[in-house]
Write a protein that holds these residues in place. Structure first.
Motif, PDB file in Angstrom:
ATOM      1  N   PHE A  19       0.812  -1.211   0.000  1.00 29.41           N
ATOM      2  CA  PHE A  19       0.000   0.000   0.000  1.00 29.41           C
ATOM      3  C   PHE A  19       0.848   1.265   0.000  1.00 29.41           C
ATOM      4  O   PHE A  19       1.914   1.310   0.618  1.00 29.41           O
ATOM      5  CB  PHE A  19      -0.903   0.038   1.248  1.00 29.41           C
ATOM      6  CG  PHE A  19      -1.697  -1.215   1.472  1.00 29.41           C
ATOM      7  CD1 PHE A  19      -2.678  -1.605   0.570  1.00 29.41           C
ATOM      8  CD2 PHE A  19      -1.462  -2.009   2.590  1.00 29.41           C
ATOM      9  CE1 PHE A  19      -3.417  -2.764   0.787  1.00 29.41           C
ATOM     10  CE2 PHE A  19      -2.195  -3.162   2.803  1.00 29.41           C
ATOM     11  CZ  PHE A  19      -3.179  -3.537   1.903  1.00 29.41           C
ATOM     12  N   LYS A  20       0.341   2.294  -0.684  1.00 26.22           N
ATOM     13  CA  LYS A  20       0.919   3.624  -0.554  1.00 26.22           C
ATOM     14  C   LYS A  20       0.489   4.200   0.794  1.00 26.22           C
ATOM     15  O   LYS A  20      -0.594   3.912   1.280  1.00 26.22           O
ATOM     16  CB  LYS A  20       0.432   4.532  -1.687  1.00 26.22           C
ATOM     17  CG  LYS A  20       0.956   4.149  -3.063  1.00 26.22           C
ATOM     18  CD  LYS A  20       0.454   5.127  -4.112  1.00 26.22           C
ATOM     19  CE  LYS A  20       0.988   4.755  -5.497  1.00 26.22           C
ATOM     20  NZ  LYS A  20       0.495   5.701  -6.540  1.00 26.22           N
ATOM     21  N   ASN A  21       1.349   5.041   1.374  1.00 28.92           N
ATOM     22  CA  ASN A  21       1.046   5.609   2.699  1.00 28.92           C
ATOM     23  C   ASN A  21       0.647   4.515   3.687  1.00 28.92           C
ATOM     24  O   ASN A  21      -0.360   4.609   4.395  1.00 28.92           O
ATOM     25  CB  ASN A  21      -0.062   6.656   2.602  1.00 28.92           C
ATOM     26  CG  ASN A  21       0.276   7.779   1.635  1.00 28.92           C
ATOM     27  OD1 ASN A  21       1.384   8.307   1.659  1.00 28.92           O
ATOM     28  ND2 ASN A  21      -0.665   8.143   0.778  1.00 28.92           N
ATOM     29  N   ALA A  22       1.475   3.471   3.721  1.00 31.06           N
ATOM     30  CA  ALA A  22       1.133   2.276   4.501  1.00 31.06           C
ATOM     31  C   ALA A  22       1.042   2.538   5.998  1.00 31.06           C
ATOM     32  O   ALA A  22       0.401   1.768   6.708  1.00 31.06           O
ATOM     33  CB  ALA A  22       2.167   1.183   4.234  1.00 31.06           C
ATOM     34  N   ASN A  23       1.640   3.615   6.476  1.00 32.75           N
ATOM     35  CA  ASN A  23       1.542   3.917   7.914  1.00 32.75           C
ATOM     36  C   ASN A  23       0.085   4.092   8.340  1.00 32.75           C
ATOM     37  O   ASN A  23      -0.278   3.766   9.475  1.00 32.75           O
ATOM     38  CB  ASN A  23       2.346   5.167   8.259  1.00 32.75           C
ATOM     39  CG  ASN A  23       3.837   4.895   8.297  1.00 32.75           C
ATOM     40  OD1 ASN A  23       4.261   3.751   8.476  1.00 32.75           O
ATOM     41  ND2 ASN A  23       4.645   5.925   8.132  1.00 32.75           N
ATOM     42  N   VAL A  28      -4.594   1.563  11.389  1.00 27.05           N
ATOM     43  CA  VAL A  28      -5.893   0.893  11.474  1.00 27.05           C
ATOM     44  C   VAL A  28      -5.722  -0.532  12.001  1.00 27.05           C
ATOM     45  O   VAL A  28      -6.476  -0.981  12.864  1.00 27.05           O
ATOM     46  CB  VAL A  28      -6.594   0.882  10.096  1.00 27.05           C
ATOM     47  CG1 VAL A  28      -7.853  -0.001  10.140  1.00 27.05           C
ATOM     48  CG2 VAL A  28      -6.957   2.296   9.679  1.00 27.05           C
ATOM     49  N   ILE A  29      -4.713  -1.226  11.506  1.00 33.01           N
ATOM     50  CA  ILE A  29      -4.447  -2.599  11.957  1.00 33.01           C
ATOM     51  C   ILE A  29      -4.164  -2.611  13.461  1.00 33.01           C
ATOM     52  O   ILE A  29      -4.680  -3.466  14.198  1.00 33.01           O
ATOM     53  CB  ILE A  29      -3.262  -3.199  11.176  1.00 33.01           C
ATOM     54  CG1 ILE A  29      -3.641  -3.444   9.713  1.00 33.01           C
ATOM     55  CG2 ILE A  29      -2.786  -4.500  11.834  1.00 33.01           C
ATOM     56  CD1 ILE A  29      -4.720  -4.459   9.492  1.00 33.01           C
ATOM     57  N   ARG A  30      -3.366  -1.679  13.925  1.00 31.82           N
ATOM     58  CA  ARG A  30      -3.044  -1.627  15.359  1.00 31.82           C
ATOM     59  C   ARG A  30      -4.281  -1.301  16.191  1.00 31.82           C
ATOM     60  O   ARG A  30      -4.464  -1.835  17.290  1.00 31.82           O
ATOM     61  CB  ARG A  30      -1.942  -0.601  15.614  1.00 31.82           C
ATOM     62  CG  ARG A  30      -0.567  -1.034  15.097  1.00 31.82           C
ATOM     63  CD  ARG A  30       0.518  -0.059  15.522  1.00 31.82           C
ATOM     64  NE  ARG A  30       1.827  -0.476  15.051  1.00 31.82           N
ATOM     65  CZ  ARG A  30       2.591  -1.378  15.648  1.00 31.82           C
ATOM     66  NH1 ARG A  30       2.163  -1.945  16.768  1.00 31.82           N
ATOM     67  NH2 ARG A  30       3.766  -1.709  15.151  1.00 31.82           N
ATOM     68  N   ARG A  41     -16.760   1.759  12.639  1.00 31.40           N
ATOM     69  CA  ARG A  41     -16.029   2.833  11.959  1.00 31.40           C
ATOM     70  C   ARG A  41     -15.789   4.010  12.908  1.00 31.40           C
ATOM     71  O   ARG A  41     -14.699   4.586  12.939  1.00 31.40           O
ATOM     72  CB  ARG A  41     -16.818   3.282  10.729  1.00 31.40           C
ATOM     73  CG  ARG A  41     -16.092   4.333   9.866  1.00 31.40           C
ATOM     74  CD  ARG A  41     -16.998   4.804   8.740  1.00 31.40           C
ATOM     75  NE  ARG A  41     -16.355   5.823   7.936  1.00 31.40           N
ATOM     76  CZ  ARG A  41     -15.770   5.607   6.770  1.00 31.40           C
ATOM     77  NH1 ARG A  41     -15.756   4.389   6.269  1.00 31.40           N
ATOM     78  NH2 ARG A  41     -15.207   6.609   6.098  1.00 31.40           N
ATOM     79  N   ALA A  42     -16.805   4.337  13.695  1.00 34.47           N
ATOM     80  CA  ALA A  42     -16.673   5.455  14.640  1.00 34.47           C
ATOM     81  C   ALA A  42     -15.582   5.180  15.669  1.00 34.47           C
ATOM     82  O   ALA A  42     -14.816   6.081  16.047  1.00 34.47           O
ATOM     83  CB  ALA A  42     -18.008   5.710  15.340  1.00 34.47           C
ATOM     84  N   LEU A  47      -9.859   6.047  17.713  1.00 30.36           N
ATOM     85  CA  LEU A  47      -8.539   5.533  18.086  1.00 30.36           C
ATOM     86  C   LEU A  47      -7.426   6.035  17.176  1.00 30.36           C
ATOM     87  O   LEU A  47      -6.302   6.265  17.630  1.00 30.36           O
ATOM     88  CB  LEU A  47      -8.557   4.000  18.068  1.00 30.36           C
ATOM     89  CG  LEU A  47      -9.309   3.315  19.204  1.00 30.36           C
ATOM     90  CD1 LEU A  47      -9.364   1.805  18.986  1.00 30.36           C
ATOM     91  CD2 LEU A  47      -8.655   3.618  20.550  1.00 30.36           C
ATOM     92  N   THR A  48      -7.720   6.209  15.889  1.00 34.86           N
ATOM     93  CA  THR A  48      -6.675   6.593  14.933  1.00 34.86           C
ATOM     94  C   THR A  48      -6.586   8.103  14.728  1.00 34.86           C
ATOM     95  O   THR A  48      -5.596   8.591  14.195  1.00 34.86           O
ATOM     96  CB  THR A  48      -6.932   5.947  13.562  1.00 34.86           C
ATOM     97  OG1 THR A  48      -8.200   6.392  13.055  1.00 34.86           O
ATOM     98  CG2 THR A  48      -6.923   4.430  13.671  1.00 34.86           C
TER      99      THR A  48
END
Length: 250
Positions: A19-23, A28-30, A41-42, A47-48
């Motif tokens: 992915f581009k901009n994988a950070n 999201v994964i974390r 989603r909310a 969290l992010t």
């Protein structure tokens, strides 16, 4: 678990390779790794700190289409209540057991294998495998041709009913719902009187809160089956992990 060990640092290489901009994807994964049962989603936005827009939608779609996350609807809920769940086995294992370990310590895996954390992770990992093989579960229940909507159910409780959580519901068009309890155990699972009462209570709370008029069958999906005793006869369906892989072996 050693420096330079196989897949010990693959996590940091995996997402940038895809992915581009994988950070952003890693964030999201974390976030999803922090709550095994999934986030709305909310909750992901909270969290992010991402904004609620097309950028987040693109990230979530890319992660789902690549097989890192899966989406599930809680029973009777709307699209906004959809749960996103981390189901990539390697990412889950890395974030829980590899990332924060001191790799210079010999025997670290033997020590980790005795912890409650590993037992909890094993149960969650097995649950994920079951959710990825719902079509096999339907076949084993002999309802492969019946239209079925899978979902989960969580109720926090109120003055009338206690809180409860159901791993998997199979809401069938033939006026039956399978209430599926997924249990990872290293031998045959023994149903005690207390455990049976717990399952019956889950069924009672679900029927009262959902107001469903359908029949609700208690269904156990265990690793090695259920030991026969007085209480096991009250389970409507009992499946083992073997049903998940029918037709997949060479």
């Amino acid at each position: 678990f050693l420096d330079g060990g196989l897949l010990s640092d693959e996590f940091e290489n995996l997402y940038p390779a895809l992915f581009k901009n994988a950070n952003n994807h890693i964030q999201v994964i974390r976030a999803l790794a922090s709550k095994w049962k999934g986030l709305t989603r909310a909750e992901i936005i909270k969290l992010t700190k991402f904004t609620n827009g097309g950028g987040l939608t693109k990230i979530l779609n890319e992660l789902e289409h690549s097989g890192f996350i899966s989406t599930y609807y809680p029973f009777g809920k709307l699209k906004k209540d959809m749960l996103y769940r981390l189901t990539d086995e390697y990412s889950l294992f890395y974030l829980n057991f590899i990332e924060k370990q001191k790799r210079s310590i010999k025997g670290i895996w033997q020590a980790l294998s005795q912890t409650q954390k590993l037992k909890s992770w094993s149960g969650y990992a097995y649950e994920n495998i079951c959710l990825k093989h719902i079509s096999h579960i339907k076949t084993a229940l002999q309802i492969g041709g019946v239209y079925t909507e899978p979902s989960s159910f969580t109720f926090k409780g109120n003055d009338t009913h206690g809180g409860t959580q159901i791993d998997l519901l199979l809401d069938r068009n033939d006026q039956i719902i399978n209430l599926c309890e997924i249990k990872f155990y290293n031998e045959q699972f023994t149903i005690t009187k207390a455990y049976l009462e717990k399952l019956k209570n889950k069924r009672g709370v679900f029927k009262a809160v959902s107001k469903s008029k359908k029949l609700v069958f208690l269904t156990l999906i265990t690793t090695f089956g259920v030991k026969d005793n007085l209480y096991s006869t009250e389970i409507d369906n009992s499946l083992t992990m073997d049903v998940l892989f029918v037709g997949l072996r060479g």
